[in-house]
Design an enzyme around this catalytic site. Structure first.
Site, PDB file in Angstrom:
ATOM      1  N   HIS A 139     -49.240  33.469 -56.947  1.00  0.00           N
ATOM      2  CA  HIS A 139     -48.568  33.481 -55.650  1.00  0.00           C
ATOM      3  C   HIS A 139     -48.703  34.839 -54.954  1.00  0.00           C
ATOM      4  O   HIS A 139     -48.176  35.844 -55.451  1.00  0.00           O
ATOM      5  CB  HIS A 139     -47.082  33.157 -55.887  1.00  0.00           C
ATOM      6  CG  HIS A 139     -46.246  33.129 -54.662  1.00  0.00           C
ATOM      7  ND1 HIS A 139     -45.164  33.962 -54.476  1.00  0.00           N
ATOM      8  CD2 HIS A 139     -46.316  32.361 -53.551  1.00  0.00           C
ATOM      9  CE1 HIS A 139     -44.603  33.698 -53.316  1.00  0.00           C
ATOM     10  NE2 HIS A 139     -45.278  32.737 -52.732  1.00  0.00           N
ATOM     11  N   ARG A 140     -49.442  34.862 -53.867  1.00  0.00           N
ATOM     12  CA  ARG A 140     -49.786  36.112 -53.160  1.00  0.00           C
ATOM     13  C   ARG A 140     -50.530  37.068 -54.108  1.00  0.00           C
ATOM     14  O   ARG A 140     -50.360  38.294 -54.022  1.00  0.00           O
ATOM     15  CB  ARG A 140     -48.546  36.804 -52.593  1.00  0.00           C
ATOM     16  CG  ARG A 140     -47.613  35.890 -51.819  1.00  0.00           C
ATOM     17  CD  ARG A 140     -46.404  36.615 -51.270  1.00  0.00           C
ATOM     18  NE  ARG A 140     -45.348  35.677 -50.896  1.00  0.00           N
ATOM     19  CZ  ARG A 140     -44.125  36.020 -50.537  1.00  0.00           C
ATOM     20  NH1 ARG A 140     -43.797  37.298 -50.454  1.00  0.00           N
ATOM     21  NH2 ARG A 140     -43.212  35.116 -50.234  1.00  0.00           N
ATOM     22  N   GLU A 195     -52.898  31.832 -54.480  1.00  0.00           N
ATOM     23  CA  GLU A 195     -52.238  31.379 -53.249  1.00  0.00           C
ATOM     24  C   GLU A 195     -52.085  32.595 -52.350  1.00  0.00           C
ATOM     25  O   GLU A 195     -51.699  33.671 -52.814  1.00  0.00           O
ATOM     26  CB  GLU A 195     -50.849  30.796 -53.566  1.00  0.00           C
ATOM     27  CG  GLU A 195     -50.147  30.167 -52.365  1.00  0.00           C
ATOM     28  CD  GLU A 195     -49.256  31.087 -51.544  1.00  0.00           C
ATOM     29  OE1 GLU A 195     -48.753  30.665 -50.518  1.00  0.00           O
ATOM     30  OE2 GLU A 195     -49.086  32.276 -51.927  1.00  0.00           O
ATOM     31  N   ASP A 232     -51.446  33.899 -47.872  1.00  0.00           N
ATOM     32  CA  ASP A 232     -50.907  33.481 -46.575  1.00  0.00           C
ATOM     33  C   ASP A 232     -51.756  34.037 -45.440  1.00  0.00           C
ATOM     34  O   ASP A 232     -52.204  35.182 -45.512  1.00  0.00           O
ATOM     35  CB  ASP A 232     -49.479  34.021 -46.410  1.00  0.00           C
ATOM     36  CG  ASP A 232     -48.632  33.754 -47.638  1.00  0.00           C
ATOM     37  OD1 ASP A 232     -48.259  32.601 -47.862  1.00  0.00           O
ATOM     38  OD2 ASP A 232     -48.365  34.719 -48.403  1.00  0.00           O
ATOM     39  N   HIS A 281     -47.987  37.919 -45.648  1.00  0.00           N
ATOM     40  CA  HIS A 281     -46.975  36.863 -45.732  1.00  0.00           C
ATOM     41  C   HIS A 281     -46.109  36.756 -44.483  1.00  0.00           C
ATOM     42  O   HIS A 281     -45.947  35.685 -43.909  1.00  0.00           O
ATOM     43  CB  HIS A 281     -46.070  37.074 -46.953  1.00  0.00           C
ATOM     44  CG  HIS A 281     -44.996  36.040 -47.025  1.00  0.00           C
ATOM     45  ND1 HIS A 281     -43.751  36.219 -46.454  1.00  0.00           N
ATOM     46  CD2 HIS A 281     -44.987  34.789 -47.529  1.00  0.00           C
ATOM     47  CE1 HIS A 281     -43.024  35.124 -46.629  1.00  0.00           C
ATOM     48  NE2 HIS A 281     -43.752  34.243 -47.291  1.00  0.00           N
ATOM     49  N   LYS A 312     -49.580  30.051 -41.952  1.00  0.00           N
ATOM     50  CA  LYS A 312     -48.198  30.407 -41.619  1.00  0.00           C
ATOM     51  C   LYS A 312     -47.880  29.975 -40.195  1.00  0.00           C
ATOM     52  O   LYS A 312     -47.624  30.796 -39.305  1.00  0.00           O
ATOM     53  CB  LYS A 312     -48.007  31.913 -41.802  1.00  0.00           C
ATOM     54  CG  LYS A 312     -47.847  32.295 -43.277  1.00  0.00           C
ATOM     55  CD  LYS A 312     -46.530  31.794 -43.795  1.00  0.00           C
ATOM     56  CE  LYS A 312     -46.213  32.219 -45.206  1.00  0.00           C
ATOM     57  NZ  LYS A 312     -45.149  31.408 -45.800  1.00  0.00           N
ATOM     58  N   ASP A 349     -45.649  34.114 -59.384  1.00  0.00           N
ATOM     59  CA  ASP A 349     -45.951  35.547 -59.232  1.00  0.00           C
ATOM     60  C   ASP A 349     -46.483  36.112 -60.542  1.00  0.00           C
ATOM     61  O   ASP A 349     -46.990  37.228 -60.583  1.00  0.00           O
ATOM     62  CB  ASP A 349     -44.669  36.338 -58.887  1.00  0.00           C
ATOM     63  CG  ASP A 349     -44.018  35.899 -57.583  1.00  0.00           C
ATOM     64  OD1 ASP A 349     -44.719  35.291 -56.743  1.00  0.00           O
ATOM     65  OD2 ASP A 349     -42.810  36.170 -57.415  1.00  0.00           O
TER      66      ASP A 349
HETATM   67  O1  G3P Z   1     -47.292  28.299 -51.021  1.00  0.00           O
HETATM   68  C1  G3P Z   1     -46.105  28.453 -51.730  1.00  0.00           C
HETATM   69  C2  G3P Z   1     -45.251  29.539 -51.165  1.00  0.00           C
HETATM   70  O2  G3P Z   1     -46.051  30.645 -50.894  1.00  0.00           O
HETATM   71  C3  G3P Z   1     -44.531  29.131 -49.922  1.00  0.00           C
HETATM   72  O3  G3P Z   1     -43.601  30.051 -49.513  1.00  0.00           O
HETATM   73  O4  G3P Z   1     -42.756  31.933 -48.224  1.00  0.00           O
HETATM   74  O5  G3P Z   1     -43.822  32.373 -50.417  1.00  0.00           O
HETATM   75  O6  G3P Z   1     -45.212  31.695 -48.490  1.00  0.00           O
HETATM   76  P1  G3P Z   1     -43.868  31.582 -49.151  1.00  0.00           P
HETATM   77 MG    MG Z   2     -47.249  31.388 -49.265  1.00  0.00          MG
END
Ligand code: G3P
Ligand code: MG
Length: 254
Positions: free
Chosen positions: A8-9, A35, A37, A50, A112, A230
C-alpha cells in the site's frame, strides 16, 4: 486463486509513501504488487501522491492541481518521514511504470477522483498504460464509480476494482453497473458472506489496509484474492505461517 499481497503506497510502514524508496523496498520484500495513488498536476501530468494537497509530504502547501510538474519535481517528499529520505522526489506515472517495467509486479493504480475533479484523468492514465504495454499487469481502482465505468469504456480489457469502505447493496447489481471486475473493500467491512457471494458471481475481492497479524490471517482464511498492506514483509510471513497451519487439511492457499 492464491492471495496476492500488494504494498500500500509501497512498503509505506518502513519508508515514505509513494516514493521510489517505498516501491523498491516492497519489491525487495517480495510483494506481488504495488498499490499507488494518482493525481494530476496543473499541466495534466499524472503524479504518484496520496493527498490532493502537498501539505503533508512537503514543506509547501496547496493542491497538487495548482502546481505544474516543473514546480513540484524538485520538492523533497521524503524528509517528513525521516531525514534520511531527503532525496526522494515526486514520481510521475511514467517514472513509476518505467521503474516497474522489468519487474514481475502487479500495479494497482488508484485514481483519486473521489475528492478532486480531474477532467480526462482516465484517458491520460490509460494512454500511459498502453505506452508501457502494461494492460495485463494493472488493476485500476477508484472510490468514484464513474471513473471505473470510464476506464472500461476506454479499454474493456483493463482490470478494474471499485473501492468501498462499506459493502455496496445490492452487491452484484452495483458491481455490474459500475463495470468493476472486483471489489477493494475496507478491512472492517470484510466478512465471509461477501467473499462467498463475490466469488460465486465471478468477482474478485481485495481488502485494504491490512497491517495487523491477526487481520492478515483472517484475510487468508476468508479466501481474499488480494491484500493491500503497508507491511508486505509481515503479510508474506503470515501467509507462510498460515500455509503451514493448513497443510494438513489442504483446504486453502495463499
Ligand atoms: O487502494 C486502497 C487504499 O489505498 C484506499 O485508500 O486512502 O489509502 O488511498 P487510501
Ligand atoms: Mg490508495
Amino acid at each position: 486463486m492464491s492471495t496476492k499481497i500488494l504494498a500500500h503506497r509501497g512498503a509505506s510502514f518502513y519508508a515514505p509513501e509513494n516514493t521510489l524508496a517505498a516501491f523498491q523496498l516492497a519489491y525487495q520484500q517480495g510483494a506481488h504488487g504495488i498499490e499507488t495513488d494518482v493525481h494530476l498536476t496543473k499541466d495534466d501530468i499524472p503524479v504518484m501522491i496520496h493527498d490532493d494537497v502537498i501539505d503533508r509530504v512537503t514543506v509547501y502547501k496547496g493542491p497538487v492541481r495548482s502546481y505544474t510538474y516543473a514546480e513540484l519535481k524538485h520538492l523533497d517528499i521524503g524528509s517528513w518521514y525521516h531525514p534520511r529520505y531527503h532525496q526522494e522526489r515526486l514520481l510521475t506515472l511514467a517514472d513509476f511504470l518505467e521503474w516497474a517495467s522489468d519487474k514481475h509486479l502487479i500495479l494497482n493504480i488508484e485514481l483519486k477522483t473521489n475528492k478532486g475533479h480531474y477532467d480526462g484523468i482516465e484517458t491520460i492514465v490509460c494512454q500511459h498504460i498502453n505506452r508501457f504495454n502494461m494492460v495485463n499487469r494493472v488493476v485500476l481502482s477508484s472510490f468514484n464509480a464513474q471513473s471505473i465505468a470510464k476506464i472500461k469504456e476506454i479499454n474493456q480489457q483493463l482490470l478494474t476494482a471499485w473501492l468501498r469502505s462499506t459493502i455496496p447493496y445490492p452487491l452484484e447489481k452495483k458491481l455490474t453497473q459500475v463495470n468493476a471486475d472486483g471489489l477493494h473493500l475496507k478491512y472492517k467491512a470484510l466478512n465471509n458472506n461477501v467473499v462467498k457471494k463475490l466469488h460465486e458471481k465471478g468477482f474478485y475481492i481485495g481488502s485494504y489496509t491490512v497491517n495487523r497479524a491477526d487481520h492478515l490471517r483472517r484475510c487468508f482464511k476468508l479466501g481474499c484474492d488480494m491484500i493491500i498492506t503497508d507491511r508486505p514483509d509481515l503479510a508474506i510471513q503470515k501467509c507462510w505461517t498460515y500455509k503451514e497451519a493448513i497443510m494438513e487439511d489442504d483446504s486453502n492457499d495463499c
